[in-house]
Design an enzyme around this catalytic site. Structure first.
Site, short mmCIF file in Angstrom:
data_model
loop_
_atom_site.label_atom_id
_atom_site.label_comp_id
_atom_site.label_asym_id
_atom_site.label_seq_id
_atom_site.Cartn_x
_atom_site.Cartn_y
_atom_site.Cartn_z
N MET A 125 0.82 -1.21 0.00
CA MET A 125 0.00 0.00 0.00
C MET A 125 0.85 1.27 0.00
O MET A 125 0.58 2.21 -0.75
CB MET A 125 -0.93 0.01 1.21
CG MET A 125 -1.85 1.22 1.27
SD MET A 125 -2.93 1.25 2.73
CE MET A 125 -3.93 -0.20 2.43
N GLU A 243 -5.46 -6.92 12.31
CA GLU A 243 -4.05 -6.67 12.02
C GLU A 243 -3.37 -5.94 13.17
O GLU A 243 -2.30 -6.35 13.64
CB GLU A 243 -3.91 -5.86 10.74
CG GLU A 243 -2.45 -5.52 10.42
CD GLU A 243 -2.29 -4.52 9.29
OE1 GLU A 243 -1.13 -4.20 8.95
OE2 GLU A 243 -3.31 -4.03 8.76
#
Length: 384
Positions: A125, A243
């Site tokens: 990302m 996460e």
């Protein structure tokens, strides 16, 4: 509130610890750090134990585990090296996005390969100008027939170069709107012709590998778009809590390893005729290290309980756990270096690796500054 683990979770912890002790010996960990080599032997062992299957729905070959199960695994893997957890966690987090947001055809195509170890997954990302500021993303994809054509650059892609890895790449597919409405997620095997990867020389967390990735008129079939066009932000949010929660659990495991090393050294090392741990200055340092760790551990366990019970306030506590646990790891590693003195600075001792690895944890998966901003906003403050 009962934070006790079940008999099954205690058995899981014991079995993972035994496996890690057997394979990830100190010599093995040092060699991977020195050679910047991926822990393929460990990854294969995780697959064989079924750890990759743990959080996935049973209908897709998973074991139906919950957040508390993942916390157990994250802590145990990270006792040897937090970098090991990043290899495991990347595949799990990315795979769960496919399970949540993929089409049935995508689930059937990718998940069996992931859970069997045939493929791995990692996220991509960040960009040179887009770290905490996702809105600054410049990598774009435009539709061309049945394909998408990607141009741009990604960086800080952990594990991107591992054998059999499938990149989960976030790009802008509509540049006229906010990234929340114009970002998409593509699955791209790292051996696809035309894809360019460059491994970066990093200070710490050196075994899994960190890469930058270049896309130059790179073509991707539409079938590899997950979640639908412009729905990438929805995919990000879907996996954000687990996460950050499990990352915080990983910091706890690594911090406990630091304390164990420092404590044993303080018992063995003698100066002025007695173990240095019996000097108040050293004893108080170790007491503070363990106290901060237990506080972090309690935050993580509470957050895991909240996620498992779908508590709507979970994100706030997860953010606190991520913030506090990462900074506890950094502080403990710094104190550990001081306790070991010159030996802490010696590459033949493991403390220096923790010192290097810990420094990344207040940056990755959301910086400490971004966590504080988020916590303040959840308290009703408009922080700028």
């Amino acid at each position: 509130m009962d934070f006790a683990f079940t008999d099954e979770q205690n058995a899981l912890r014991d079995s993972v610890r035994r496996m890690m002790d057997r394979i990830a010996t100190p010599e093995y960990v040092r060699r991977l750090d020195r050679e910047q080599a991926y822990p393929y032997e460990l990854y294969d062992a995780w697959v064989e134990m079924g750890l990759l299957r743990l959080p996935f729905p049973e209908v897709y070959g998973g074991l139906g585990g919950n957040a508390s199960d993942m916390v157990v695994v994250a802590e145990e893997l990270s006792r040897k090296s937090f970098d090991f957890f990043t290899a495991y966690g990347s595949s799990v987090f990315c795979g769960l996005n496919v399970a949540r947001k993929g089409t049935e055809e995508q689930k059937q195509a990718w998940l069996p390969k992931l859970l069997s170890g045939e493929i791995k997954m990692s996220i991509s990302m960040s960009e040179p100008d887009a770290g905490s500021d996702i809105g600054a993303m410049r990598t774009v994809a435009r539709r061309d027939g049945d394909d998408w054509v990607i141009n741009g650059q990604k960086v800080w892609a952990t594990g991107a170069g591992a054998k059999g890895n499938v990149l989960n790449v976030y790009v802008k597919t509509d540049t006229s709107v906010s990234y929340r409405k114009g970002m998409s997620l593509f699955l791209i095997p790292n051996d696809t012709p035309g894809l360019k990867l460059r491994k970066l020389e990093m200070l710490g967390r050196r075994c899994v590998g960190t890469y930058e990735i270049f896309f130059d008129d790179f073509r991707v079939p539409s079938a590899q778009l997950v979640g639908g066009e412009n729905n990438g932000w929805v995919c990000v949010l879907a996996g954000l809590q687990i996460e950050r929660l499990t990352s915080a659990a990983g910091y706890i495991g690594a911090t406990q390893a630091v304390i164990d090393l420092a404590l044993q050294y303080a018992k063995d090392r003698k100066q002025f005729g007695r173990p240095i741990g019996t000097f108040q200055a050293i004893g108080h340092m170790l007491a503070d290290m363990q106290t901060e760790l237990e506080a972090a551990r309690t935050l993580v366990w509470r957050a895991a309980w909240m996620v498992a019970n779908e508590d709507p306030d979970a994100l706030r506590i997860i953010s606190m756990a991520k913030l506090f646990a990462s900074e506890a790891y950094v502080k403990a590693a710094n104190s550990g270096m001081q306790i070991l003195g010159g030996n802490g600075y010696n590459m033949e001792f493991d403390m220096q690796r923790h010192f290097r690895d810990a420094r990344s944890t207040t940056i990755g998966a959301g910086t400490s500054q971004m966590q504080r901003n988020l916590i303040a906003s959840l308290m009703g403050l408009k922080v700028q």
